[in-house]
Scaffold this motif. Structure first.
Motif, PDB file in Angstrom:
ATOM      1  N   THR A  26      13.317 -23.067 -25.868  1.00  0.00           N
ATOM      2  CA  THR A  26      13.027 -24.373 -26.234  1.00  0.00           C
ATOM      3  C   THR A  26      14.610 -25.255 -26.024  1.00  0.00           C
ATOM      4  N   GLY A  29      16.563 -26.706 -30.423  1.00  0.00           N
ATOM      5  CA  GLY A  29      16.808 -26.101 -31.708  1.00  0.00           C
ATOM      6  C   GLY A  29      17.864 -26.690 -31.919  1.00  0.00           C
ATOM      7  N   CYS A  52      17.563 -21.582 -26.634  1.00  0.00           N
ATOM      8  CA  CYS A  52      16.997 -20.423 -27.186  1.00  0.00           C
ATOM      9  C   CYS A  52      15.540 -19.901 -26.921  1.00  0.00           C
ATOM     10  N   SER A  63      21.015 -18.221 -27.348  1.00  0.00           N
ATOM     11  CA  SER A  63      20.878 -19.310 -27.714  1.00  0.00           C
ATOM     12  C   SER A  63      22.554 -19.409 -26.789  1.00  0.00           C
ATOM     13  N   SER A 176      20.419 -21.508 -38.225  1.00  0.00           N
ATOM     14  CA  SER A 176      19.497 -22.413 -36.705  1.00  0.00           C
ATOM     15  C   SER A 176      17.892 -21.957 -37.279  1.00  0.00           C
ATOM     16  N   PHE A 178      14.823 -22.769 -34.716  1.00  0.00           N
ATOM     17  CA  PHE A 178      13.897 -22.847 -33.168  1.00  0.00           C
ATOM     18  C   PHE A 178      12.733 -23.040 -33.471  1.00  0.00           C
TER      19      PHE A 178
END
Length: 181
Positions: A26, A29, A52, A63, A176, A178
């Motif tokens: 991705t 994220g 990420c 990431s 985080s 993602f």
């Protein structure tokens, strides 16, 4: 000879496709951090353009967040964050490279599964080992990864001026999320 070239090209193309299926990626994220102290103004920011990548075969995960991508509610905080604390012109990125222990994509389902995650966070010109847990789940071809851990500003030589030291925590909570495709 021509047949060998065609076969070689086809083999290279096919192996690239197979390897691409092992990687989930991705570029959108989200990473949030908070360094607030009770009774003072909230010190928090969000970056929604964090990259990420997860190697679905090995459990390797990495990431990258551009420091200038963090957005604060107060523009002056964002300016101080970039110029005084993280020095984003000198240290423009935060990079995490790690491994999900005992990761097996085939065991992921729709409920969150906990994995031990170990790796190295590079921030502000310093590196620090990070040991935490990551929560993962799978919805079709999408893998969701959620992390939550704390870092200390002293570990990355981030100086907090005395004048604001009681308004800003040295322990930074980093979350985080993602959605890898």
């Amino acid at each position: 000879m021509k047949l060998i070239k065609i076969f070689s090209f086809y083999f290279l193309f096919l192996s690239t496709l197979i390897m691409a299926q092992d990687r989930k990626v991705t570029k959108t994220g989200e990473v949030n951090f908070e360094a607030s102290v009770p009774s003072f103004e909230e010190v928090a920011a969000t970056n929604t353009s964090v990259s990420c990548i997860l190697n679905a075969k090995t459990g390797e995960i990495a990431s990258l967040a551009l420091i200038k991508g963090f957005r604060f509610k107060v523009a002056l905080m964002e300016e101080h964050f970039n110029e005084n604390y993280l020095e984003s012109n000198k240290y423009p990125k935060a990079i995490f490279k790690g491994m999900l222990k005992d990761f097996n994509i085939d065991k992921l389902g729709s409920t969150l599964k906990e994995y031990e995650m170990k790796g190295k966070l590079d921030l502000h010109g310093k590196s620090k080992e990070i040991n935490t847990t990551a929560l993962l789940r799978r919805n079709g071809d999408i893998i969701e990864v959620i992390t939550n851990f704390i870092v200390n500003t002293d570990d990355f030589d981030i100086t907090i001026p005395k004048v604001v030291s009681n308004k800003l925590s040295k322990k930074i909570n980093i979350k985080s999320k993602f959605l890898l495709r």
